[in-house]
Design a protein around this motif. Structure first.
Motif, short mmCIF file in Angstrom:
data_model
loop_
_atom_site.label_atom_id
_atom_site.label_comp_id
_atom_site.label_asym_id
_atom_site.label_seq_id
_atom_site.Cartn_x
_atom_site.Cartn_y
_atom_site.Cartn_z
N ILE A 4 0.85 -1.19 0.00
CA ILE A 4 0.00 0.00 0.00
C ILE A 4 0.88 1.24 0.00
CG2 ILE A 4 -1.66 1.30 1.38
CD1 ILE A 4 -2.74 -1.42 2.37
N ASN A 5 0.60 2.18 -0.90
CA ASN A 5 1.46 3.35 -1.07
C ASN A 5 1.68 4.12 0.22
OD1 ASN A 5 1.88 2.90 -3.80
ND2 ASN A 5 0.16 4.18 -4.44
N TYR A 117 -1.80 3.01 9.49
CA TYR A 117 -2.59 3.17 8.27
C TYR A 117 -4.09 3.07 8.56
CZ TYR A 117 -4.77 1.83 3.84
OH TYR A 117 -5.62 1.75 2.75
N VAL A 316 -0.75 -8.42 -2.00
CA VAL A 316 0.35 -7.60 -1.48
C VAL A 316 1.71 -8.27 -1.60
CG1 VAL A 316 -1.22 -6.48 0.13
CG2 VAL A 316 0.11 -8.45 0.90
N SER A 374 0.92 -4.17 5.06
CA SER A 374 -0.09 -4.08 4.00
C SER A 374 -1.02 -5.28 4.02
CB SER A 374 0.59 -3.98 2.62
OG SER A 374 1.34 -2.79 2.52
N ARG A 378 -5.00 -4.76 4.40
CA ARG A 378 -5.93 -5.22 3.36
C ARG A 378 -6.84 -6.33 3.88
NH1 ARG A 378 -8.48 -3.52 0.43
NH2 ARG A 378 -8.47 -5.06 -1.26
#
Length: 387
Positions: A4-5, A117, A316, A374, A378
């Motif tokens: 994830i950016n 995040y 990912v 990530s 997710r």
């Protein structure tokens, strides 16, 4: 997608967190400084619902999503091992005799990255319970946290965890449905004979000979009492006795480990150990006391949750591979207690080429931390999508 950016954007922060934790390892249930560091980061992320002191030093923090929904649990272990570090790194352990040789500093960092995040975006329904657990290496902080009621108190419906895996491609994942890691028990045998002069063995009851006989007989449990296609390991790992070449000692000590998946096999091993110790003691004229310590149960993944976790990992994984049918292994893991309490899955995340787990030169690969974070993020977003 891969990492994830937003999580990639604070990868340097994650590296700094991980290396701080690596420098300051703690053992067992006494992970107080580690817990304090975790809580400080969580508060920086804006997370306010935090409970500390679970299983002595464990932490559970809750992130509220958007709207009603279930609570998903994400677990990381925090404790280190009683090993003298030999990496020579500038962030090596500052505590002699302790080091993060199993990647728990990385596990904690990956969950912190996901927490940051998720607290920023809250692009999910329901809640996330972040479980920071002490004492995976012993005496079983996962069991204590479950017994202290975290699943009920936070309404956790499913639970997931990651563990780093040296030797697998960096950023890859491996898991399997059903049994994944073994149950582990340990045994101790204390033998008491009658010591004396090494030149006059007829005046003694030699515990050394009795210990050797017991060890040889114990080896027959796997080879003669057990169906060969069922998994079982019985290993004698310590024998201590004697002090000089001309003295027959008074006592001897034997220690070992038992690894099983099937409770019936586990019971058989316990029974045969008792029979062997009693029979060998009688044949050599010594006294022997057997103690069996029942340890972690088998780690058993739930099929639906494992398939879902593997699907998420494919989104990912940077290593290009997700193995969802890996062979089970004889190692043990106290996440087993959480999987016994709630559906969920346990996965390995590839570390790349590195020293093995529990090795004095092991070091977690910081490039993997954003991948693991990530995955956790997710997993929540896919399992509990926001309305």
């Amino acid at each position: 997608m891969a990492v994830i950016n937003r999580i990639a954007g604070f990868a340097d922060d994650m590296t700094a967190w991980r290396r701080h934790l690596h420098t300051h390892p703690e053992l067992g249930l006494e992970c107080h400084e580690t817990a304090a560091f975790v809580v400080e980061r969580l508060r920086e992320f804006g997370i306010t619902q935090i409970e500390t002191g679970i299983a002595t030093s464990g932490v559970v923090a809750v992130i509220e999503g958007r709207g009603e929904g279930p609570t998903i649990g994400l677990r990381a272990d925090m404790d280190a091992l009683p090993i003298n570090e030999a990496t020579g790194l500038d962030y090596a352990s500052a505590v002699p005799g302790r080091m993060h040789a199993c990647g728990h500093d990385g596990h904690t960092t990956m969950l912190l990255g996901a927490a940051r995040y998720l607290a920023e975006t809250r692009n999910f329904a329901g809640r996330v319970a972040l479980i920071f657990q002490p004492a995976e290496e012993g005496p079983g902080g996962g069991r204590v946290m479950v017994e202290e009621g975290i699943m009920e108190r936070y309404g956790i419906s499913e639970v997931y965890a990651l563990h780093t895996m040296p030797g697998a491609a960096e950023g890859s994942f491996e898991t399997c449905p059903g049994p994944m890691m073994a149950a582990v028990d340990s045994f101790d045998i204390d033998i008491t004979g009658q010591g004396g002069h090494g030149a006059m063995p007829h005046e003694t009851r030699d515990p050394v000979v009795a210990a050797v006989g017991m060890v040889q007989a114990i080896q027959t449990i796997v080879s003669r009492n057990h169906y060969a296609l069922n998994e079982l390991v019985v290993s004698v790992t310590q024998i201590h006795t004697g002090s000089a070449e001309n003295i027959i000692p008074e006592t001897a000590y034997i220690n070992g480990t038992i690894r099983t998946f099937d409770p019936e096999v586990q019971d058989m091993v316990h029974r045969r150990l008792a029979e062997i110790v009693a029979g060998q003691a009688a044949s050599y004229g010594v006294e022997a006391k057997l103690h069996i310590e029942v340890g972690y149960p088998a780690t058993v993944n739930h099929p639906d949750q494992t398939a879902f976790a593997a699907e998420t990992a494919r989104e990912v994984a940077t290593g290009g591979t997700v193995v969802d049918d890996r062979r089970k292994e004889m190692g043990a893991e106290d996440f087993s207690y959480m999987l016994a309490a709630r559906p969920g899955a346990y996965l390995f995340i590839g570390q790349g080429e590195a020293a093995g787990l529990h090795h004095p030169k092991f070091d977690f690969n910081d490039a993997v931390a954003p991948v693991g974070a990530s995955f956790f993020a997710r997993l929540v977003e896919r399992a509990q999508p926001a309305a």
